[in-house]
Scaffold this motif. Structure first.
Motif, PDB file in Angstrom:
ATOM      1  N   UNK A 190       0.796  -1.222   0.000  1.00 56.66           N
ATOM      2  CA  UNK A 190       0.000   0.000   0.000  1.00 56.66           C
ATOM      3  C   UNK A 190       0.827   1.270   0.000  1.00 56.66           C
ATOM      4  N   UNK A 191       0.232   2.358  -0.478  1.00 58.81           N
ATOM      5  CA  UNK A 191       0.924   3.641  -0.532  1.00 58.81           C
ATOM      6  C   UNK A 191       0.594   4.480   0.696  1.00 58.81           C
ATOM      7  N   UNK A 198      -9.174   1.109   2.539  1.00 61.30           N
ATOM      8  CA  UNK A 198      -9.274   0.105   1.475  1.00 61.30           C
ATOM      9  C   UNK A 198      -9.829   0.692   0.185  1.00 61.30           C
ATOM     10  N   UNK A 199     -10.774   1.621   0.293  1.00 61.05           N
ATOM     11  CA  UNK A 199     -11.360   2.232  -0.903  1.00 61.05           C
ATOM     12  C   UNK A 199     -10.313   3.016  -1.681  1.00 61.05           C
ATOM     13  N   UNK A 203      -8.966   2.309  -5.520  1.00 58.00           N
ATOM     14  CA  UNK A 203      -9.024   3.340  -6.557  1.00 58.00           C
ATOM     15  C   UNK A 203      -7.640   3.553  -7.173  1.00 58.00           C
ATOM     16  N   UNK A 204      -6.635   3.572  -6.309  1.00 56.95           N
ATOM     17  CA  UNK A 204      -5.261   3.756  -6.789  1.00 56.95           C
ATOM     18  C   UNK A 204      -4.844   2.602  -7.695  1.00 56.95           C
ATOM     19  N   UNK A 205      -5.102   1.360  -7.249  1.00 52.02           N
ATOM     20  CA  UNK A 205      -4.720   0.190  -8.036  1.00 52.02           C
ATOM     21  C   UNK A 205      -5.473   0.136  -9.357  1.00 52.02           C
ATOM     22  N   UNK A 209      -3.686  -0.479 -12.864  1.00 53.96           N
ATOM     23  CA  UNK A 209      -4.052  -1.586 -13.761  1.00 53.96           C
ATOM     24  C   UNK A 209      -4.548  -1.062 -15.110  1.00 53.96           C
ATOM     25  N   UNK A 210      -5.270   0.053 -15.074  1.00 56.44           N
ATOM     26  CA  UNK A 210      -5.811   0.608 -16.309  1.00 56.44           C
ATOM     27  C   UNK A 210      -4.810   1.408 -17.108  1.00 56.44           C
ATOM     28  N   UNK A 211      -3.610   1.622 -16.537  1.00 57.43           N
ATOM     29  CA  UNK A 211      -2.558   2.344 -17.249  1.00 57.43           C
ATOM     30  C   UNK A 211      -2.799   3.833 -17.370  1.00 57.43           C
ATOM     31  N   UNK A 212      -3.680   4.390 -16.507  1.00 57.73           N
ATOM     32  CA  UNK A 212      -3.961   5.827 -16.586  1.00 57.73           C
ATOM     33  C   UNK A 212      -3.126   6.644 -15.607  1.00 57.73           C
ATOM     34  N   UNK A 213      -2.587   6.012 -14.582  1.00 51.70           N
ATOM     35  CA  UNK A 213      -1.797   6.749 -13.592  1.00 51.70           C
ATOM     36  C   UNK A 213      -0.455   7.162 -14.192  1.00 51.70           C
ATOM     37  N   UNK A 214       0.027   8.377 -13.813  1.00 51.50           N
ATOM     38  CA  UNK A 214       1.265   8.863 -14.443  1.00 51.50           C
ATOM     39  C   UNK A 214       2.471   7.984 -14.123  1.00 51.50           C
TER      40      UNK A 214
END
Length: 318
Positions: A190-191, A198-199, A203-205, A209-214
């Protein structure tokens, strides 16, 4: 960084061994160095810009060459101001002289030449406590206070100098610290900002997984300067959590010229041989490099107090 060490030894067959010895037996490097690298050259100015750094050192010769080669390549670092502790046993100047031959502009301050006396006695440059001082209960605290004051004076003088030169991004780190892209590691836990939430974690993961995070868009062949230049002017869309955004917008705010980076410890346990050699050319023995031998890091959930990068010319007051 391997290329830089290779260049300084003129492609000699013993490059990897010489690179390892740079900090301990510098004569071996000088014997193999090409003659046309004997004198400093004009400061190299790579695009889109080069970095500066303030560095305090004491007897770090054995790890200094790799630190220089790494940041010369990754940032790219071209302007460096160094404060050498007067009690050092080894002179780092020959190492700096070699890097000056490939376009680094290095200023070395010795003998506390940058010192500014404060009001307290341990803030004086000529602080020479008598033998009885060390028997006092408070002596350790004063020594620690002097160390902190020493750092404050050096970094203040260094940053003022770089501001007068109109330098841009500057880092203030030590020789056992490396400025690096924080690529996503599937093994990380976890970060920090999602602890006991947990929510938030999910959301972060999802953005990972979707490849949208910088963090998933970091280009491993780009320099830190190229990354910043690419993101200047970017804005996080309205209503989007900046921590979950595909945009990194930290680099274009003159009201916040100092950015505190997360700091993660790498443990002293060496990676396995396959892991150490991963991504390294066959001609180099990666076990000779600290940046490759130790790849086990602490969790993102236990980041240490951060170090800073500073947009030097934007700071109005030090």
């Amino acid at each position: 960084q391997f290329y830089i060490l290779h260049l300084l030894t003129d492609g000699n067959d013993d490059t990897e061994q010489i690179a390892y010895q740079l900090g301990t037996t510098f004569d071996s490097v000088m014997r193999h160095a090409p003659k046309d690298l004997a004198k400093p050259v004009k400061e190299d100015r790579p695009l889109p810009f080069s970095w500066s750094a303030c560095l305090l050192i004491k007897d770090n010769n054995i790890i200094l060459p790799e630190w220089l080669a790494y940041h010369y390549t990754v940032l790219p670092l071209r302007r460096l101001i160094v404060g050498v502790d007067p009690s050092s046993n080894f002179d780092p100047q020959p190492i700096f002289d070699m890097y000056a031959t490939i376009g680094m502009n290095i200023t070395v301050w010795k003998n506390h030449s940058y010192w500014i006396d404060g009001r307290k006695f341990h803030e004086k440059k000529d602080f020479h406590p008598g033998e009885d001082f060390y028997k006092l209960e408070h002596s350790y605290r004063y020594i620690q206070d002097r160390l902190v004051y020493h750092q404050k004076v050096f970094y203040s003088q260094c940053l003022r100098t770089l501001k007068s030169e109109n330098r841009t991004w500057t880092t203030v780190i030590d020789t056992d610290e490396y400025l690096a892209f924080n690529y996503y590691d599937p093994l990380e836990r976890g970060v920090t900002w999602c602890v006991n939430n947990a929510t938030c974690d999910e959301e972060y993961l999802d953005t990972i997984r979707g490849g949208t995070h910088f963090r998933t868009k970091l280009n491993q062949s780009a320099t830190a300067a190229e990354y910043i230049a690419k993101n200047v002017g970017q804005k996080v869309p309205s209503g989007v959590n900046p921590r979950l955004s595909s945009v990194d917008d930290k680099f274009d705010n003159p009201d916040e010229p100092c950015i505190v980076l997360s700091r993660y410890l790498f443990v002293s346990k060496e990676s396995d041989k396959e892991g150490i050699q991963r991504g390294v050319d066959e001609g180099f023995n990666a076990t000779n490099f600290n940046t490759l031998r130790f790849r086990h890091r602490s969790s993102l959930a236990v980041a240490q107090t951060g170090k800073c990068i500073v947009m030097r010319h934007e700071v109005r007051r030090i």
